[in-house]
Design a protein around this motif. Sequence first.
Motif, PDB file in Angstrom:
ATOM      1  N   PHE A  96       0.885  -1.124  -0.048  1.00 46.28           N
ATOM      2  CA  PHE A  96       0.560  -0.152   0.055  1.00 46.28           C
ATOM      3  C   PHE A  96       0.615   0.942   0.288  1.00 46.28           C
ATOM      4  O   PHE A  96       2.380   1.518   0.506  1.00 46.28           O
ATOM      5  CB  PHE A  96      -1.177  -0.198   0.849  1.00 46.28           C
ATOM      6  N   ASP A  97       0.355   2.555  -0.928  1.00 53.12           N
ATOM      7  CA  ASP A  97       1.085   3.437  -1.117  1.00 53.12           C
ATOM      8  C   ASP A  97       0.737   4.555  -0.585  1.00 53.12           C
ATOM      9  O   ASP A  97       0.131   5.259  -1.279  1.00 53.12           O
ATOM     10  CB  ASP A  97       1.998   3.225  -2.585  1.00 53.12           C
ATOM     11  N   THR A  98       0.597   5.389   0.580  1.00 55.37           N
ATOM     12  CA  THR A  98       0.173   6.231   0.889  1.00 55.37           C
ATOM     13  C   THR A  98       0.959   7.828   0.727  1.00 55.37           C
ATOM     14  O   THR A  98       0.132   8.685   0.582  1.00 55.37           O
ATOM     15  CB  THR A  98       0.428   5.890   2.735  1.00 55.37           C
TER      16      THR A  98
ATOM     17  N   ASP B  28      -7.344   3.378  -4.140  1.00 58.35           N
ATOM     18  CA  ASP B  28      -6.548   2.820  -5.781  1.00 58.35           C
ATOM     19  C   ASP B  28      -4.574   2.099  -5.472  1.00 58.35           C
ATOM     20  O   ASP B  28      -4.512   1.016  -6.093  1.00 58.35           O
ATOM     21  CB  ASP B  28      -6.264   3.651  -7.177  1.00 58.35           C
ATOM     22  N   MET B  29      -4.602   2.178  -3.970  1.00 58.75           N
ATOM     23  CA  MET B  29      -2.925   2.473  -3.991  1.00 58.75           C
ATOM     24  C   MET B  29      -2.743   0.837  -3.410  1.00 58.75           C
ATOM     25  O   MET B  29      -1.493   0.414  -3.377  1.00 58.75           O
ATOM     26  CB  MET B  29      -2.194   3.414  -2.444  1.00 58.75           C
ATOM     27  N   THR B  30      -3.542   0.094  -3.152  1.00 60.60           N
ATOM     28  CA  THR B  30      -4.012  -1.339  -2.924  1.00 60.60           C
ATOM     29  C   THR B  30      -3.223  -2.344  -4.091  1.00 60.60           C
ATOM     30  O   THR B  30      -2.309  -3.202  -3.841  1.00 60.60           O
ATOM     31  CB  THR B  30      -5.570  -2.105  -2.561  1.00 60.60           C
TER      32      THR B  30
ATOM     33  N   THR C 150       8.773  11.797  -0.207  1.00 57.80           N
ATOM     34  CA  THR C 150       8.740   9.928   0.214  1.00 57.80           C
ATOM     35  C   THR C 150       7.176   9.348  -0.871  1.00 57.80           C
ATOM     36  O   THR C 150       7.452   8.117  -0.787  1.00 57.80           O
ATOM     37  CB  THR C 150       8.247   9.782   1.327  1.00 57.80           C
ATOM     38  N   ASP C 151       6.715   9.999  -1.312  1.00 59.18           N
ATOM     39  CA  ASP C 151       5.781   9.043  -2.261  1.00 59.18           C
ATOM     40  C   ASP C 151       6.028   8.905  -3.822  1.00 59.18           C
ATOM     41  O   ASP C 151       6.229   7.933  -4.460  1.00 59.18           O
ATOM     42  CB  ASP C 151       5.487   9.985  -2.912  1.00 59.18           C
ATOM     43  N   ALA C 152       7.827   9.375  -3.547  1.00 58.90           N
ATOM     44  CA  ALA C 152       8.050   8.117  -5.251  1.00 58.90           C
ATOM     45  C   ALA C 152       9.298   7.469  -4.449  1.00 58.90           C
ATOM     46  O   ALA C 152      10.463   7.549  -4.347  1.00 58.90           O
ATOM     47  CB  ALA C 152       9.157   9.295  -5.807  1.00 58.90           C
ATOM     48  N   GLU C 153       8.784   6.575  -4.546  1.00 57.17           N
ATOM     49  CA  GLU C 153       9.212   5.651  -3.334  1.00 57.17           C
ATOM     50  C   GLU C 153       9.187   4.077  -4.089  1.00 57.17           C
ATOM     51  O   GLU C 153      10.467   3.190  -4.220  1.00 57.17           O
ATOM     52  CB  GLU C 153       8.360   4.662  -2.108  1.00 57.17           C
ATOM     53  N   GLY C 154       8.836   4.456  -5.180  1.00 57.90           N
ATOM     54  CA  GLY C 154       8.829   2.562  -5.962  1.00 57.90           C
ATOM     55  C   GLY C 154      10.058   2.362  -6.098  1.00 57.90           C
ATOM     56  O   GLY C 154      10.689   1.254  -6.276  1.00 57.90           O
ATOM     57  N   ARG C 155      10.931   3.592  -6.841  1.00 57.33           N
ATOM     58  CA  ARG C 155      12.359   3.934  -7.347  1.00 57.33           C
ATOM     59  C   ARG C 155      13.373   3.582  -6.636  1.00 57.33           C
ATOM     60  O   ARG C 155      14.550   2.500  -6.941  1.00 57.33           O
ATOM     61  CB  ARG C 155      12.462   4.893  -8.155  1.00 57.33           C
ATOM     62  N   LEU C 156      13.208   3.834  -4.914  1.00 55.34           N
ATOM     63  CA  LEU C 156      13.773   3.502  -4.035  1.00 55.34           C
ATOM     64  C   LEU C 156      13.898   1.831  -4.087  1.00 55.34           C
ATOM     65  O   LEU C 156      14.855   0.867  -3.587  1.00 55.34           O
ATOM     66  CB  LEU C 156      13.420   4.563  -3.022  1.00 55.34           C
TER      67      LEU C 156
ATOM     68  N   LEU D  68       4.645   3.162 -11.422  1.00 57.80           N
ATOM     69  CA  LEU D  68       6.203   3.835 -11.034  1.00 57.80           C
ATOM     70  C   LEU D  68       5.134   5.059 -11.431  1.00 57.80           C
ATOM     71  O   LEU D  68       5.668   5.718  -9.910  1.00 57.80           O
ATOM     72  CB  LEU D  68       7.092   3.472 -11.743  1.00 57.80           C
ATOM     73  N   THR D  69       4.502   5.704 -11.868  1.00 58.24           N
ATOM     74  CA  THR D  69       4.434   6.634 -11.896  1.00 58.24           C
ATOM     75  C   THR D  69       3.388   7.103 -12.518  1.00 58.24           C
ATOM     76  O   THR D  69       2.586   6.391 -13.269  1.00 58.24           O
ATOM     77  CB  THR D  69       5.316   7.997 -13.064  1.00 58.24           C
ATOM     78  N   GLY D  70       1.997   8.229 -11.772  1.00 63.28           N
ATOM     79  CA  GLY D  70       0.667   8.596 -12.575  1.00 63.28           C
ATOM     80  C   GLY D  70       1.016   8.972 -14.047  1.00 63.28           C
ATOM     81  O   GLY D  70       0.095   9.566 -14.708  1.00 63.28           O
ATOM     82  N   ALA D  71       1.953  10.145 -13.184  1.00 64.38           N
ATOM     83  CA  ALA D  71       3.227  11.064 -14.777  1.00 64.38           C
ATOM     84  C   ALA D  71       2.263   9.404 -16.374  1.00 64.38           C
ATOM     85  O   ALA D  71       2.134  10.027 -17.571  1.00 64.38           O
ATOM     86  CB  ALA D  71       4.171  11.655 -15.089  1.00 64.38           C
ATOM     87  N   ILE D  72       2.794   8.078 -16.226  1.00 63.78           N
ATOM     88  CA  ILE D  72       2.691   7.542 -17.167  1.00 63.78           C
ATOM     89  C   ILE D  72       1.278   7.151 -17.872  1.00 63.78           C
ATOM     90  O   ILE D  72       0.934   7.091 -19.241  1.00 63.78           O
ATOM     91  CB  ILE D  72       2.882   6.283 -17.433  1.00 63.78           C
TER      92      ILE D  72
ATOM     93  N   ILE E 121       3.786   0.473 -15.459  1.00 62.79           N
ATOM     94  CA  ILE E 121       1.966  -0.493 -15.497  1.00 62.79           C
ATOM     95  C   ILE E 121       1.284   0.695 -14.671  1.00 62.79           C
ATOM     96  O   ILE E 121       0.361  -0.302 -13.930  1.00 62.79           O
ATOM     97  CB  ILE E 121       2.357  -1.528 -15.925  1.00 62.79           C
ATOM     98  N   ALA E 122       2.027   1.842 -14.288  1.00 62.10           N
ATOM     99  CA  ALA E 122       0.841   2.911 -13.341  1.00 62.10           C
ATOM    100  C   ALA E 122      -0.651   2.771 -13.773  1.00 62.10           C
ATOM    101  O   ALA E 122      -1.616   1.872 -13.392  1.00 62.10           O
ATOM    102  CB  ALA E 122       1.023   3.960 -13.099  1.00 62.10           C
ATOM    103  N   GLY E 123      -0.882   2.537 -15.809  1.00 62.88           N
ATOM    104  CA  GLY E 123      -1.586   3.067 -16.073  1.00 62.88           C
ATOM    105  C   GLY E 123      -2.649   1.697 -17.117  1.00 62.88           C
ATOM    106  O   GLY E 123      -3.712   1.644 -16.639  1.00 62.88           O
TER     107      GLY E 123
HETATM  108  N1  BES Z   1       2.491   4.070  -6.657  1.00 61.10           N
HETATM  109  C1  BES Z   1       2.610   5.655  -7.754  1.00 61.10           C
HETATM  110  C2  BES Z   1       2.184   5.780  -8.825  1.00 61.10           C
HETATM  111  C3  BES Z   1       0.582   5.471  -8.914  1.00 61.10           C
HETATM  112  C4  BES Z   1      -0.032   6.542  -9.054  1.00 61.10           C
HETATM  113  C5  BES Z   1       0.180   4.101  -9.404  1.00 61.10           C
HETATM  114  C6  BES Z   1      -1.210   5.738 -10.086  1.00 61.10           C
HETATM  115  C7  BES Z   1      -0.494   3.655 -10.298  1.00 61.10           C
HETATM  116  C8  BES Z   1      -1.803   4.656 -10.653  1.00 61.10           C
HETATM  117  C9  BES Z   1       4.004   6.147  -7.502  1.00 61.10           C
HETATM  118  O1  BES Z   1       4.387   5.667  -6.151  1.00 61.10           O
HETATM  119  C10 BES Z   1       3.388   7.094  -7.092  1.00 61.10           C
HETATM  120  O2  BES Z   1       3.230   8.354  -5.830  1.00 61.10           O
HETATM  121  N2  BES Z   1       4.091   8.210  -7.698  1.00 61.10           N
HETATM  122  C11 BES Z   1       4.382   9.173  -7.805  1.00 61.10           C
HETATM  123  C12 BES Z   1       5.911  10.327  -8.554  1.00 61.10           C
HETATM  124  C13 BES Z   1       6.443  11.143  -7.935  1.00 61.10           C
HETATM  125  C14 BES Z   1       6.257  11.577  -6.191  1.00 61.10           C
HETATM  126  C15 BES Z   1       7.338  12.191  -8.797  1.00 61.10           C
HETATM  127  C16 BES Z   1       3.495  10.223  -8.914  1.00 61.10           C
HETATM  128  O3  BES Z   1       3.054  10.066  -9.824  1.00 61.10           O
HETATM  129  O4  BES Z   1       2.993  11.178  -8.121  1.00 61.10           O
END
Ligand code: BES
Length: 489
Positions: free
Chosen positions: A258-260, A273-275, A335-341, A365-369, A454-456
């Motif tokens: 889970f990613d808070t 959704d972060m489940t 700390t929300d850019a945790e996946g890459r860590l 990894l990213t919402g941006a994708i 694969i975030a999308g």
């Molecule tokens: N787990 C998220 C990315 C994500 C977003 C996955 C939406 C599935 C749906 C990732 O850990 C994250 O929070 N990324 C940040 C990076 C930012 C802090 C540079 C993001 O995308 O906002």
Amino acid sequence: MTTPARITFAEVDIDPIAQTAGKVAVLVGADGKLDKGARRVNALMRKALERFVQSERFAKMKAGDAVELAFPANMAADGVIVAKTQNRSDVDEARKTGVSIAKLRGTGPLLVIAGTAVRPSDIALGIALRGYSFTDHKKDKGDAVGDVTLMVSKPEDASADYVAKAAVAQGVFFTRDLVSEPANVLTTTEFANRLVALQDLGLKVEVLEEEELEKLGMGSLLCVGLGSASPSKVVVMQWEGGNKDDAPLALVGKGVVFDTGGISLKPAGGMEDMTMDMGGAGVVAGVMKTLALRKANANVVGLVGIVENMPSDRATRPGDVVTSMKGDTIEVINTDAEGRLVLADVLWYAQERFKPTGVINLATLTGAIIVGLGHENAGVFSNDDTLCNAFLKSAVAEGEGAWRMPMGQAYDDMLKSQVADMKNVGTRAAGSITAAQFIKRFIQDGMPWIHLDIAGTASIKEDSAYAPKGATGWGVMSLNRLIADTVET
Ligand code: BES
Ligand code: MN
Ligand code: ZN
């Protein structure tokens, strides 16, 4: 998940068609010609099938589409499903045909008169993939679906082909189940336990606990889980189906249960959704399961970093500097850019320990994708055209959207830090690419590598080609094919 339908293949036999309950499906080519089975259905229905096939509606149907003719005369079935075919040797069309039939089938038995279909096992796979549902936490689990029989000209061949396809379906379902589980059920420990259970299929599975991860120097991965009561883990799954001395291909997955967002807390809306933020690890697990089930003739190692990103008094703060296993220091700006860590340390460990022929990592990894590619395509980042093109080819063949994205020094420069060797985020611009550049810093010189964002695609809110809404299992099929086509030869 609910128990999947039992799928079997039988000789074409017109006798039982009239008595079959549930649905009867027929395949009709664009030329409108009816084969033996379809002619029998047509005769029973007093030519209603023929009238439909000659209609404007049939003409307008696309290959792989299906419609239902309800309550056919003289048949026990409550519907005849008519699927249109065009290019019967096309894998994607065969699977879509299966999906279209599955959408209309209801829960009764299903008889598919596939006749001379070239790819009956792919039609069956389409039916299986679309039939998935995750009802584990519902009181009402719905009716169990009835058995599926495909009448084909060569049932033994179709059954034999379907063995490998069934292994793919099982792998996809394993991924979907993991991704669908809520985080209070799929804790880091529960996730690891479900992977350890894969040992029964002949995989070697090891769980590295926090103490060992500390000894290995995984300060980057460990900093993510500091705020959580659930311990961080790395799970290593080895499938040794190839030659003893061949180096393996490594698959690496982000498994954030889970990613808070941690101290850089995410907004409340949609946080549930972060489940699915363990989706990358889920795909790695699904591929490993498929390889084991079909006893793939390849050496593949799957490694997943399993952590939970929570805020607490012990959590990593923005501005903290951590040291990765590689030895590079990282300033954690967000700390929300945790996946890459997490990936940084698991990737380094994978390369140091296994000296693989190549590394493919998967991560939500990213919402941006999602901004860039929506839910249709995963982002593909690579340092190696050969490996990348082979993957893209596999993805096209499996009907899983994948699109290559650019990389380059200018993006890497955005990760410069005042106090450490790098920071964990760039600016808002090109968020998916700077994330990929960060990961690339942990890929050794000359190592062929692909990063799949694969975030999308891991979990989506609408039905997709092969999956009902929710977890898709995107990537299991493409990676399985990549391994079949390039590693097993
Ligand atoms: N787990 C998220 C990315 C994500 C977003 C996955 C939406 C599935 C749906 C990732 O850990 C994250 O929070 N990324 C940040 C990076 C930012 C802090 C540079 C993001 O995308 O906002
Ligand atoms: Mn995050
Ligand atoms: Zn995340």
